[in-house]
Each structure stands twice: as structure tokens, then as C-alpha cells.
Scaffold this motif. Structure first.
Motif, mmCIF file in Angstrom:
data_model
loop_
_atom_site.group_PDB
_atom_site.id
_atom_site.type_symbol
_atom_site.label_atom_id
_atom_site.label_comp_id
_atom_site.label_asym_id
_atom_site.label_seq_id
_atom_site.Cartn_x
_atom_site.Cartn_y
_atom_site.Cartn_z
ATOM 1 N N ASP A 1 1.486 19.174 -6.109
ATOM 2 C CA ASP A 1 2.157 20.064 -7.072
ATOM 3 C C ASP A 1 2.677 21.334 -6.405
ATOM 4 O OD1 ASP A 1 1.730 18.348 -9.170
ATOM 5 O OD2 ASP A 1 -0.210 19.209 -9.688
ATOM 6 N N SER A 2 2.347 21.531 -5.132
ATOM 7 C CA SER A 2 2.794 22.721 -4.396
ATOM 8 C C SER A 2 4.078 22.404 -3.633
ATOM 9 C CB SER A 2 1.711 23.173 -3.420
ATOM 10 O OG SER A 2 1.702 22.327 -2.287
ATOM 11 N N GLU A 3 4.594 23.407 -2.944
ATOM 12 C CA GLU A 3 5.806 23.196 -2.142
ATOM 13 C C GLU A 3 5.601 22.144 -1.049
ATOM 14 O OE1 GLU A 3 7.504 26.631 -0.395
ATOM 15 O OE2 GLU A 3 7.891 27.610 -2.310
ATOM 16 N N GLN A 4 4.354 22.036 -0.561
ATOM 17 C CA GLN A 4 4.064 21.086 0.515
ATOM 18 C C GLN A 4 4.190 19.631 0.056
ATOM 19 O OE1 GLN A 4 0.387 22.539 2.633
ATOM 20 N NE2 GLN A 4 0.894 20.823 3.977
ATOM 21 N N GLY A 5 4.244 19.430 -1.270
ATOM 22 C CA GLY A 5 4.405 18.080 -1.799
ATOM 23 C C GLY A 5 5.654 17.388 -1.250
ATOM 24 N N ASP A 6 6.713 18.181 -1.042
ATOM 25 C CA ASP A 6 7.949 17.608 -0.488
ATOM 26 C C ASP A 6 7.766 17.116 0.941
ATOM 27 O OD1 ASP A 6 9.268 18.053 -2.806
ATOM 28 O OD2 ASP A 6 10.392 19.805 -2.126
ATOM 29 N N GLU A 7 6.908 17.812 1.677
ATOM 30 C CA GLU A 7 6.643 17.368 3.063
ATOM 31 C C GLU A 7 5.910 16.029 3.072
ATOM 32 O OE1 GLU A 7 4.801 20.434 5.506
ATOM 33 O OE2 GLU A 7 5.793 21.972 4.301
ATOM 34 N N TYR B 1 0.833 -1.213 0.000
ATOM 35 C CA TYR B 1 0.000 0.000 0.000
ATOM 36 C C TYR B 1 0.866 1.260 0.000
ATOM 37 C CZ TYR B 1 -4.545 -2.198 0.307
ATOM 38 O OH TYR B 1 -5.676 -2.902 0.006
ATOM 39 N N LEU B 2 1.998 1.201 0.666
ATOM 40 C CA LEU B 2 2.889 2.364 0.675
ATOM 41 C C LEU B 2 3.418 2.655 -0.737
ATOM 42 C CD1 LEU B 2 4.420 4.522 2.289
ATOM 43 C CD2 LEU B 2 6.237 2.834 2.666
ATOM 44 N N ILE B 3 3.829 1.610 -1.427
ATOM 45 C CA ILE B 3 4.329 1.776 -2.799
ATOM 46 C C ILE B 3 3.226 2.331 -3.703
ATOM 47 C CG2 ILE B 3 4.994 0.433 -4.862
ATOM 48 C CD1 ILE B 3 6.768 -1.291 -2.963
ATOM 49 N N LYS B 4 2.028 1.782 -3.564
ATOM 50 C CA LYS B 4 0.924 2.233 -4.420
ATOM 51 C C LYS B 4 0.529 3.680 -4.092
ATOM 52 C CE LYS B 4 -2.430 2.218 -7.318
ATOM 53 N NZ LYS B 4 -2.099 2.358 -8.757
ATOM 54 N N LEU B 5 0.482 4.010 -2.804
ATOM 55 C CA LEU B 5 0.111 5.375 -2.404
ATOM 56 C C LEU B 5 1.133 6.380 -2.935
ATOM 57 C CD1 LEU B 5 -1.542 7.488 -0.862
ATOM 58 C CD2 LEU B 5 -0.291 6.840 1.214
ATOM 59 N N ALA B 6 2.426 6.070 -2.772
ATOM 60 C CA ALA B 6 3.474 6.971 -3.270
ATOM 61 C C ALA B 6 3.306 7.186 -4.780
ATOM 62 C CB ALA B 6 4.852 6.393 -2.951
ATOM 63 N N ALA B 7 3.090 6.106 -5.511
ATOM 64 C CA ALA B 7 2.928 6.212 -6.970
ATOM 65 C C ALA B 7 1.718 7.087 -7.311
ATOM 66 C CB ALA B 7 2.778 4.821 -7.578
ATOM 67 N N THR B 8 0.633 6.878 -6.589
ATOM 68 C CA THR B 8 -0.599 7.633 -6.847
ATOM 69 C C THR B 8 -0.398 9.115 -6.556
ATOM 70 O OG1 THR B 8 -1.861 5.669 -6.284
ATOM 71 C CG2 THR B 8 -3.072 7.749 -6.269
ATOM 72 N N LEU B 9 0.451 9.415 -5.583
ATOM 73 C CA LEU B 9 0.740 10.816 -5.237
ATOM 74 C C LEU B 9 1.855 11.396 -6.117
ATOM 75 C CD1 LEU B 9 0.640 10.594 -1.319
ATOM 76 C CD2 LEU B 9 -1.061 11.699 -2.791
ATOM 77 N N GLY B 10 2.388 10.570 -7.018
ATOM 78 C CA GLY B 10 3.449 11.060 -7.903
ATOM 79 C C GLY B 10 4.793 11.199 -7.200
ATOM 80 N N LEU C 1 -3.480 15.040 4.530
ATOM 81 C CA LEU C 1 -4.543 14.638 3.602
ATOM 82 C C LEU C 1 -5.949 14.736 4.195
ATOM 83 C CD1 LEU C 1 -2.837 11.339 2.300
ATOM 84 C CD2 LEU C 1 -2.360 13.676 1.592
ATOM 85 N N GLN C 2 -6.051 14.747 5.520
ATOM 86 C CA GLN C 2 -7.335 14.482 6.178
ATOM 87 C C GLN C 2 -8.490 15.428 5.821
ATOM 88 O OE1 GLN C 2 -7.194 14.709 10.470
ATOM 89 N NE2 GLN C 2 -5.725 16.347 10.481
ATOM 90 N N TRP C 3 -8.251 16.684 5.647
ATOM 91 C CA TRP C 3 -9.366 17.610 5.357
ATOM 92 C C TRP C 3 -9.450 17.949 3.881
ATOM 93 C CZ3 TRP C 3 -12.177 17.033 9.324
ATOM 94 C CH2 TRP C 3 -11.655 17.028 10.619
ATOM 95 N N ARG C 4 -8.697 17.252 3.053
ATOM 96 C CA ARG C 4 -8.659 17.567 1.629
ATOM 97 C C ARG C 4 -9.378 16.507 0.791
ATOM 98 N NH1 ARG C 4 -3.441 19.787 3.368
ATOM 99 N NH2 ARG C 4 -3.380 21.920 2.567
ATOM 100 N N SER C 5 -9.984 16.954 -0.295
ATOM 101 C CA SER C 5 -10.556 16.021 -1.274
ATOM 102 C C SER C 5 -9.400 15.445 -2.103
ATOM 103 C CB SER C 5 -11.526 16.757 -2.192
ATOM 104 O OG SER C 5 -10.793 17.671 -2.987
ATOM 105 N N ASP C 6 -9.685 14.422 -2.888
ATOM 106 C CA ASP C 6 -8.639 13.845 -3.734
ATOM 107 C C ASP C 6 -8.096 14.879 -4.724
ATOM 108 O OD1 ASP C 6 -8.229 11.140 -2.812
ATOM 109 O OD2 ASP C 6 -10.272 10.726 -3.453
ATOM 110 N N GLU C 7 -8.966 15.764 -5.168
ATOM 111 C CA GLU C 7 -8.515 16.817 -6.103
ATOM 112 C C GLU C 7 -7.560 17.774 -5.373
ATOM 113 O OE1 GLU C 7 -11.765 15.920 -5.662
ATOM 114 O OE2 GLU C 7 -11.628 14.647 -7.442
ATOM 115 N N GLU C 8 -7.927 18.142 -4.170
ATOM 116 C CA GLU C 8 -7.073 19.051 -3.389
ATOM 117 C C GLU C 8 -5.737 18.401 -3.033
ATOM 118 O OE1 GLU C 8 -10.607 21.687 -1.244
ATOM 119 O OE2 GLU C 8 -10.027 19.750 -0.426
#
Lengths: 99, 99, 99, 99
Positions: free
Chosen positions: D56-62, C73-82, D43-50
Motif C-alpha cells: 500500500d506504500s510507494e514501494q509497492g510499485d517496485e 506461482y507467479l500469477i498467484k503471488l501477484a494476486a495475493t500482493l494485489g 519481502l525477506q525481513w518482513r512479516s506477511d502483515e508488513e
């Protein structure tokens, strides 16, 4: 909700089953997390609409039972840590209202 | 513990902050898990003896505040799912006593 | 460990089962948490000594299977998040070594 | 992904920090859960789109750093439990393909 009555029921069962020595803070905290995950298992692949439909089905009782398990472990954990849960909630509400 | 009063305080704050639309079953269930983990962060590297010492220190209030957060999200989640939490606990205690 | 191969096996199964639409970031993140809790269920009431004994018993394979589920699930989640999981780990190790 | 190399980096840091005695199976399992929750916090308060926009934002690295933390604790926990993680994943994939 009568917290002490729920705690007594929890303790009585633990005594009958011989589980008391296992009910240390760390074990209870871990069990609380496992109970939340049991709840998540009912919800994880469902949309919010599907969750609402689930609650109207027979499985709704199973979800309610998981919520009850979380509540019971929370009460027991608080007691084991020497925390007055009701007072802690009121303190947190007061703190939140100041922010 | 007055569940309705706690729920009202939760809802009032959510209204003031504009968080109501976020309080869907799935988001609240996830938040409940995150709150349990916040609690775990205080306990995770400590033995049960160290946890007891922690509760007697100033940090004990932080642990109590995390327990309160778990309680508040649990009450709100149950309400959102249409579950009478107190009744669910009593039903579970009755079921446990039959086993 | 060949991350892409594992991801392909995960996706092939999801395709066969018709689960692909369910594999959104939020659902996968929740599933990852549930898999960790499945692992916790084996450990929660046991001491570290008892956990070691468990690993030498037949149940050790069940614990290994839960670890495998978390990994998948970790591998799949990472891939899904890019996210390139291997690169993220190396970046984190580099960051840690600077602290 | 080179599991042994990651594990060595984890152990080297633990040695430098004096954390080795804390890295028992139960503590590591609990830490794994806490790391997953750190991920959930993003992730908890965000939709899949959010969530996609977040990546794609700076927070992606976190978020990537949290995924890395989960991976590192998983590798260390498996090693501590005497489980060959890669082999466990392949065994699980083989088992799944039989179902």
C-alpha cells in the motif's frame, strides 16, 4: 572447520564420478543456488515454530544434510574462483564493523 | 575456519543494529538465497572465461565479499536451526563415500 | 494467456487440498524461488547445446511442467500482493523503453 | 496477457542493447532466479502483515516491477526453450486435477 579437507573430499568424489569437467564457476554457482532451494523445500510451507519442531524430528537430519551440501558447494565454488573463503569472511566482518 | 568466531561477529553486529528479532529460521533461509543471487548477479551474463577474468579484476573483491556473505548466513542459519555445521558436513561426506 | 482462469484453477486446487492458509505472500514468494530451482535442476550441469537436446527428448515435457509451475506461482503471488500482473508488465516495458 | 507481444518487446530491447547473444537458455534461467531474488529482497525481513502494508506504500510499485521482470524473463526463457508457456500451464493444470 577444515576447509581444505572438505574440498579434498569433494574433489576426490568428483574424480571418482568423472564430474570434474562439470565443475566450472557458473555450474557450481547454479548448483549452490539449487542446494539452497533444496533446503527451502523443507522450510517453505512451515512457520518458524513448525521449523523448530521439524528440527527435533527425524527430518532434522535431512535439513542438516542440505546445509552441509550448501557448505560443500560454497567451499568448492570459492576455490574454483580463486577466493580464500576464510580470508574473505574476515575481510567482510572487518568491513561490516566499520559501517 | 572458526565457525563460532564468525557466528559471534554476526551476532554482535545484529545486536548493535537491533536485527536479532528478524533472525528467525525462515528469514535467514530466505536471506541465504538472496545472498546467493547477489553472487549470481556478478556471474549471470558471463562465460566461465569471463568469470575468470573478472576474478583477476577489481570486481573480484566484490565477488569474494558475496561468497563471505553466503558463508556468514549459512553459519547463522545452521546455528539457529540447532545444526552443528561441521559435523553435518562430515556426516554428508561419509554418506557420499558410501554411495 | 488468461491469468484469471489460471488463478481460479490454482485456487480451486488449494481449496480442495486445504492449502489456502499456507498461501501467504512470503510462503508463495519462497515457493516461486523453489520452483525456479526445480527448473534449474534440469539445466545446471548441461551446456546450452545439451539443454537444446534435452528439450527435444522426453524430458522436455518435465522442463515445460516446471516453467508452468513458475508461471502459476507467479500469477498467484501477484494476486495475493494485489498486483495486476499484466498491467505491471506493460508499465515495466514502458519504463524500459524510456531508458 | 499477450505473451507474444511481451516477448516482442523483450526482444526489441535486447536487439537495441546488443544483448541477444547473451540470451541463451542457461543465462536466462539464471537471470530468472536473480529476478525472483530481487523480489525476495523486498519481502525477506518482513512479516506477511508488513508485506501487505508495503504494497500500500510507494514501494509497492517496485515490488510490482520485480514481478513484471520475473514474468518477462519467464516468457523469454520458455520461448528460447521452444515451450508454449500457455499450453504448458494448461497441461499442468490438467495433470494436477487428475491427482
Amino acid at each position: 572447520m577444515d576447509i581444505r579437507e572438505i574440498q579434498r573430499a569433494f574433489d576426490t568424489r568428483a574424480e571418482q564420478k568423472g564430474w570434474q569437467a562439470l565443475h566450472t564457476p557458473k555450474n557450481l554457482a547454479m548448483a549452490l543456488g539449487v542446494e539452497v532451494a533444496e533446503l527451502h523445500r523443507h522450510l517453505q510451507w512451515r512457520s518458524d515454530e513448525e521449523i523448530c519442531a521439524l528440527m527435533d524430528s527425524e527430518q532434522g537430519d535431512e535439513v542438516a544434510a542440505e546445509l552441509a551440501d550448501v557448505q560443500m558447494y560454497l567451499i568448492k565454488l570459492a576455490a574454483t574462483l580463486g577466493v580464500d573463503l576464510e580470508q574473505a569472511v574476515h575481510a567482510k566482518i572487518a568491513e561490516n564493523s566499520r559501517r
